[in-house]
Enzyme design. Structure first.
Site, PDB file in Angstrom:
ATOM      1  N   GLU A  19      21.198  67.816  62.815  1.00 17.65           N
ATOM      2  CA  GLU A  19      22.356  67.838  63.723  1.00 17.65           C
ATOM      3  C   GLU A  19      23.642  67.991  62.932  1.00 17.65           C
ATOM      4  O   GLU A  19      24.084  67.061  62.257  1.00 17.65           O
ATOM      5  CB  GLU A  19      22.417  66.555  64.560  1.00 17.65           C
ATOM      6  CG  GLU A  19      23.619  66.524  65.499  1.00 17.65           C
ATOM      7  CD  GLU A  19      23.711  65.238  66.321  1.00 17.65           C
ATOM      8  OE1 GLU A  19      24.639  65.139  67.139  1.00 17.65           O
ATOM      9  OE2 GLU A  19      22.866  64.345  66.139  1.00 17.65           O
ATOM     10  N   LYS A  37      19.884  70.346  66.515  1.00 20.38           N
ATOM     11  CA  LYS A  37      20.716  69.748  67.564  1.00 20.38           C
ATOM     12  C   LYS A  37      22.149  70.194  67.327  1.00 20.38           C
ATOM     13  O   LYS A  37      22.751  69.871  66.294  1.00 20.38           O
ATOM     14  CB  LYS A  37      20.611  68.226  67.552  1.00 20.38           C
ATOM     15  CG  LYS A  37      21.425  67.560  68.672  1.00 20.38           C
ATOM     16  CD  LYS A  37      21.105  66.074  68.819  1.00 20.38           C
ATOM     17  CE  LYS A  37      21.944  65.448  69.915  1.00 20.38           C
ATOM     18  NZ  LYS A  37      21.583  64.034  70.186  1.00 20.38           N
TER      19      LYS A  37
END
Length: 297
Positions: A177, A214
Site C-alpha cells: 500500500e 492497495k
C-alpha cells in the site's frame, strides 16, 4: 504455504476487503466517530479494549460474512485476541468465510522527498511466523506519498517490495500500500510515477510469486488497469483515503476490476449507542453499497 481455498477467493471472489486495522494514533479518532469520547478510557489498554469491542460487534454481526466480505485486515492485537471464544483469524475463516489478513507496519516515518516511508518493523520475521501459526493468509503495510517526487516515490515503492519479499518467504501474500494523499495538487502526476515504479518492481519479482496492491482511487479512471490482469498481482484494491463512502463508491465503480478495502468508509454511520437492530441495519447498508461498487466493473 498459501491456503489454496483462500487464494482462490482472494483472486476471483466477488466482494471487498474490510479494513479493521486501526491502531495507534488512528484509534482515538475511530472511537470518536463511533461515539466513544476520549474521556471513556484512561489508558492505552482500555482504548484498545474498546476498539476490540467495536471490531467484535462488526464481525459477529449477522450481516457480516463471506458472501460480500472477502477478507478482513486485522490489527496485531486483534489477531492475538479471541472472538466468540476462538482466535480471531480462526473465527473469521471458519465461522464467517472471511479471509484473515494482518497489518504489519509500525507507522510512518517523517516526510523525506515528499513521501513518508514505513518506520522499521522490528522482529518482522517473528511476527510473520506468528501470523502463519494463527492462520493469517496475507499482510498489509502502508506508506504515504505526499508529492510527485520521483526520488521519494521510487524509494516508497522499493521499500514496499522489500517488505513484500520478506512476507513472501513465509508463504503469506503481501498487500503493498503506497497511498497517494487525495488533497495534493499534483496527485495525477504522482499516480503516473507510482504506476511506473510498481510496474518496474513487478518485473523484478520472481515468476510464480503474487502480491496485492492497495492504492488510492486514481484521478483518471482505470489508471491502474494494467495491474488488474497482471500475472503477478492477485488483486488490486482501493482505499477510501478520506473520501466519504458515497464518493469512494462512485469513484470505485469507475475502475474496472478494482475492489474496495475501506476502513473509515465502512464504519461510517455506526455508533456504540445504536441498538443491535439499528447497528446491523446500518452495517448491512454500508456493506451492500461497498459490495455493489466493488462488483460494478
Amino acid at each position: 504455504m498459501v491456503n489454496q481455498q483462500q487464494a482462490d477467493k482472494m483472486t476471483s471472489g466477488k466482494g471487498f476487503i474490510a479494513a479493521l486495522d486501526q491502531s495507534g494514533g488512528s484509534t482515538p479518532k475511530a472511537l470518536r466517530l463511533y461515539g466513544i469520547e476520549d474521556s471513556a478510557y484512561s489508558s492505552e489498554d482500555e482504548m484498545f479494549d474498546l476498539m476490540h469491542q467495536m471490531r467484535v460487534r462488526i464481525v459477529t454481526s449477522p450481516v457480516f460474512g463471506g458472501d460480500r466480505v472477502l477478507a478482513a485486515i486485522l490489527f496485531e492485537q486483534t489477531m492475538d485476541r479471541a472472538i466468540d471464544g476462538k482466535p480471531a483469524a480462526t473465527y473469521l475463516w471458519e465461522d464467517k468465510g472471511v479471509v484473515p489478513l494482518l497489518k504489519i507496519d509500525k507507522g510512518l516515518a517523517d516526510t523525506t522527498d515528499g513521501v513518508q516511508l514505513m518506520k522499521p518493523i522490528p522482529d518482522l520475521d517473528e511476527l510473520l511466523a506468528r501470523g502463519v501459526r494463527n492462520g493469517i493468509f496475507g499482510t498489509k503495510a502502508r506508506s504515504v506519498i505526499g508529492a510527485a517526487d520521483p526520488i521519494g516515490i521510487a524509494a516508497a515503492v522499493a521499500q514496499q517490495f522489500d517488505v513484500g519479499r520478506q512476507v513472501l518467504v513465509h508463504g503469506l501474500v503481501p498487500i503493498l500500500e503506497a497511498e497517494v494523499t487525495i488533497s495534493i495538487a499534483d496527485k495525477a502526476e504522482a499516480e503516473n510515477l507510482l504506476r511506473d515504479e510498481i510496474a518496474k518492481n513487478l518485473e523484478a519479482l520472481p515468476e510464480g510469486q503474487h502480491v496485492m496492491l492497495k492504492l488510492t482511487l486514481p484521478s483518471v479512471a482505470n489508471h491502474y488497469e494494467v495491474f488488474v490482469e497482471h500475472p503477478k498481482v492477485m488483486r488490486v484494491v482501493a482505499l477510501s483515503g478520506g473520501y466519504s463512502r458515497s464518493e469512494a463508491n462512485a469513484l470505485l465503480a469507475q475502475n474496472t476490476g478494482v475492489i474496495a478495502s475501506f476502513s473509515r468508509a465502512l464504519t461510517e454511520g455506526l455508533s456504540a449507542q445504536q441498538s443491535d437492530e439499528e447497528f446491523n441495519a446500518t452495517l448491512d447498508a454500508s456493506i451492500q453499497s461497498i459490495y455493489d461498487a466493488s462488483v460494478a466493473g
